[in-house]
Design an enzyme around this catalytic site. Structure first.
Site: not given
Length: 329
Positions: A118, A165, A198, A222, A226
């Site tokens: 971002y 990750k 994941d 983010d 959600d």
């Protein structure tokens, strides 16, 4: 108050009515976040909004539209970065009466808010090849870790999962984990675990009750916040806070819903949930708990809820029912 766009002014007005009904002592200054009201290319952040938040140190914000694959940069991201609101806080919890696939979900997601992909550092190397830079710093990773662990300690939470990750991005996500591990040693009373992103997504949709607090870099935060909201009914029923050392902004993170704007059908629950977080931040704990109790009563009764959650009430009817359900102060 930054009312926002689309349904923003409607849910902002409804939220103000509920807050006023609690007797909370709030003086409002209303400002526009975008430099121009029309969402056209080239328009960007309204400097008066930034100055207002810096001066007042607290803001309540409705939804803002962000252009996709072009247009002006995101006003939402710009406000967070300009004001250095480095901690995004998303408590996700079931509301009674809201249809969902899981019960007893009660997880808090803490997302680093200022860097990662971002940062917006991308360019076209040659035609057809674009490079986007992922920025992770020890400073930002350490301060979001301190925020998350202190939040967990202050709010009776027992366990934190760091999401990463680092098996693939060994340097960037590796630095994120290294910084968190250093902070975790200062909080031996809290259980600390790590999960690859994941796997974390899979675990979240299989058994969300196993999670207490999730600590994530910007992009994963983010996505997973959600995802978590979807487990309890969507972004329309969860709140969000962006907190820095000098200011805080509490916002509804759902869309602007232009298809229903002006029709009196918008659900103000997400902004009310964000306002509850704001009231706690301001030390108005009694008012916050009263609104939370009223919302739970209205949703449990299910007679005055809005169409997005299966009801038939409009914004005004829902708002009046929440005010009527407020317990005595």
């Amino acid at each position: 108050m930054i009312s926002g766009e689309g349904i923003g002014p409607e849910v902002a007005a409804a939220t103000r009515r509920v807050l006023d009904a609690t007797g909370a002592q709030i003086d409002w200054e209303e400002v526009e976040a975008r430099a121009g009201k029309a969402a056209e290319k080239g328009q960007f952040l309204h400097q008066a909004a930034v100055e207002s938040v810096r001066r007042n140190r607290v803001a309540l914000k409705g939804p803002m539209e962000t252009a996709i694959a072009g247009g002006a940069p995101s006003v939402n991201v710009a406000l967070r970065k300009t004001l250095d609101l480095y901690a995004n806080l998303r408590p996700v919890k079931n509301l009674p009466g809201v249809k969902s696939r899981f019960d007893d979900v009660d997880v808090v997601l803490v997302r680093e808010n200022t860097e990662d992909l971002y940062s917006g550092l991308e360019h076209e190397v040659v035609p057809g090849v674009v490079e986007s830079l992922k920025i992770i710093t020890e400073r930002a990773s350490t301060r979001i870790a301190h925020f998350a662990f202190q939040y967990a300690k202050n709010n009776g939470r027992k366990k934190i999962h760091a999401i990463h990750k680092a098996n693939i991005m060994k340097l960037s996500d590796g630095l994120f984990l290294k910084s968190i591990r250093t902070v975790a040693r200062e909080y031996p009373e809290l259980e600390y675990k790590e999960l690859i992103v994941d796997n974390a997504c899979m675990q979240m949709v299989m058994n969300p009750q196993q999670f207490d607090v999730l600590l994530l870099p910007n992009l994963y935060g983010d996505v997973m916040s959600d995802l978590a909201a979807g487990l309890v009914g969507g972004l329309g029923v969860v709140g969000s806070a962006n907190i820095g050392d000098q200011a805080a902004m509490f916002e509804a993170v759902h869309g602007t819903a232009p298809d229903i704007a002006g029709k009196g059908l918008a659900n103000p629950t997400a902004l009310l949930m964000s306002a509850i977080l704001m009231l706690h931040h301001l030390g108005e704990h009694s008012a916050a708990r009263r609104i939370e109790t009223a919302l739970e009563r209205v949703y449990r009764d299910a007679k005055h809820t809005t169409p997005d959650v299966g009801g038939k009430a409009g914004t005004d009817e829902f708002t009046e029912s929440v005010i009527a359900a407020l317990p005595p102060g």
